[in-house]
Structure formats: C-alpha cells, structure tokens
Design a protein around this motif. Structure first.
Motif, PDB file in Angstrom:
ATOM      1  N   SER A   5       0.833  -1.218   0.000  1.00  0.00           N
ATOM      2  CA  SER A   5       0.000   0.000   0.000  1.00  0.00           C
ATOM      3  C   SER A   5       0.857   1.254   0.000  1.00  0.00           C
ATOM      4  CB  SER A   5      -0.919   0.002   1.224  1.00  0.00           C
ATOM      5  OG  SER A   5      -1.792  -1.081   1.177  1.00  0.00           O
ATOM      6  N   SER A   6       1.922   1.257   0.815  1.00  0.00           N
ATOM      7  CA  SER A   6       2.790   2.440   0.860  1.00  0.00           C
ATOM      8  C   SER A   6       3.508   2.639  -0.477  1.00  0.00           C
ATOM      9  CB  SER A   6       3.793   2.330   2.005  1.00  0.00           C
ATOM     10  OG  SER A   6       4.700   1.286   1.768  1.00  0.00           O
ATOM     11  N   MET A   8       2.343   1.754  -3.406  1.00  0.00           N
ATOM     12  CA  MET A   8       1.339   2.198  -4.386  1.00  0.00           C
ATOM     13  C   MET A   8       1.010   3.679  -4.204  1.00  0.00           C
ATOM     14  SD  MET A   8      -1.127  -1.129  -4.567  1.00  0.00           S
ATOM     15  CE  MET A   8      -1.955  -0.832  -6.125  1.00  0.00           C
ATOM     16  N   GLN A   9       1.143   4.204  -2.968  1.00  0.00           N
ATOM     17  CA  GLN A   9       0.905   5.629  -2.735  1.00  0.00           C
ATOM     18  C   GLN A   9       2.085   6.467  -3.225  1.00  0.00           C
ATOM     19  OE1 GLN A   9       0.097   5.922   1.445  1.00  0.00           O
ATOM     20  NE2 GLN A   9      -2.009   5.134   1.227  1.00  0.00           N
ATOM     21  N   ALA A  10       3.290   5.929  -3.060  1.00  0.00           N
ATOM     22  CA  ALA A  10       4.495   6.679  -3.442  1.00  0.00           C
ATOM     23  C   ALA A  10       4.778   6.621  -4.939  1.00  0.00           C
ATOM     24  CB  ALA A  10       5.695   6.154  -2.663  1.00  0.00           C
ATOM     25  N   ASP A  12       3.454   5.264  -9.044  1.00  0.00           N
ATOM     26  CA  ASP A  12       2.344   4.883  -9.905  1.00  0.00           C
ATOM     27  C   ASP A  12       2.528   3.417 -10.293  1.00  0.00           C
ATOM     28  OD1 ASP A  12       0.103   5.029 -11.528  1.00  0.00           O
ATOM     29  OD2 ASP A  12       1.241   5.748 -13.262  1.00  0.00           O
TER      30      ASP A  12
END
Length: 188
Positions: A5-6, A8-10, A12
């Motif tokens: 998840s981290s 995917m946030q940082a 693309d």
C-alpha cells in the motif's frame, strides 16, 4: 500488505497479483513451495526446430559417446546450429540437468558438422520428454546447506557449474575427491 500500500501511494503502480511468468520463466507458487520452469519456452523451441513430434529419449546424450571436432565430417549451416545451442542455453536457467550437454555442443559452434547437429537434436529429443522439468524450492526444512556433486540433481539448486577439471586424476576416487573439494570451496 502495508508495504504494498505504501509503495502504491508513493509510486504509480498496479498490483498484478502473484508473479506467473517472467522473461520466459513460469513461476508456480503454492503454499510452502515455488516451482520454476520454462515449459512454454521449451515447447516453442521444439516447434521452432521441428522437434515437437520427435520421439523422446531418456538421456540428453548417448551414454558412452564422445563428441569431438569431427575434422572430416560434413559441415552444416552454422547459423542454424547456433540458434539451437543459444535456445538451449537459455533453457539451462531452470534446467541444470542439460547444462553439461549444452556446454559440450557449444564448443563446436565455429564449424559444426552433422555429428554436432545430431548431438544437439538428441538434447532436443530429451527435452521433448521432459518439458515440464524445473526447479522446486520448498519452504522450511532443516536449515542445512546440502551440496550435490557429480551428476546428482536436486530440487532447489542454488548454484551449479560444469567445467573440465584442471588436473588429470589417476583414479575415479581421486576425481570424486577433487569435485567434493571444489564443491566445498564454493559452499564456503
């Protein structure tokens, strides 16, 4: 899951799930084990060289046979021969059982003859019967390092090598000792 998840946030990126194929290597992941093979690539190689319908053999080389320069032999198209050897070399990533035989036939890529082509086709016929072979990595176990030498083949190979011994041994026992010593050095 938090790491994914981290990331995917940082960045693309998209979650595609478990890896199934990577550069022609099939990866089958089951609980407690991972099996890698090149079944699809091997099948494509057999199709490319018209060996898909060939009769499979149990050994990649005729037992007791010797491959040599074949000085007086009938020369063949070296481009075709190099394509076969190159395709087989790529397969050795998951097939250490054919690595030694591939190294033998690759010595004669500059002036291949019918003898060398027959040896290469023998490996393809062996491949025909063993398309699904690969390497199995199992989770758990004894946490021991196990080394196999000579022509033994184990699942979960980490490293392998095939080369001529740099010295001449006087007996089979001495040759085995040399191989064990080399294996111990590599393990260390």
């Amino acid at each position: 899951m938090a790491f994914k998840s981290s990331m995917m946030q940082a960045f693309d990126m998209t979650d595609l799930g478990k890896m199934r194929f990577f550069l022609g290597v099939e990866v089958l992941q089951n609980p407690g084990e991972i099996f890698i093979c090149q079944r699809k690539y091997a099948t494509n190689v057999l199709k490319k060289f018209a060996m898909l319908e060939s009769k499979p053999v149990k050994n990649p080389i005729v037992p007791g046979s010797k491959i040599n320069k074949d000085v007086g032999g009938i020369e063949i198209d070296d481009t075709h021969y190099k394509q076969i050897v190159g395709s087989l070399m790529y397969l050795s990533a998951t097939r250490p059982d054919i690595m030694y035989n591939i190294s033998l036939i690759s010595r004669y890529m500059s002036k291949p003859t019918e003898l060398h082509l027959q040896a290469a086709k023998r490996i393809l016929r062996y491949l025909r019967g063993t398309v699904g072979y690969g390497i199995l990595y199992k989770q758990g176990g004894d946490d021991e390092l196990i080394a196999f030498t000579d022509s033994d083949y184990s699942s979960g190979a980490v490293s392998w090598m095939s080369k001529k011994q740099p010295i001449v041994s006087l007996s089979t026992t001495e040759a085995e000792f040399i191989v064990v010593a080399a294996s111990a050095c590599q393990a260390v």
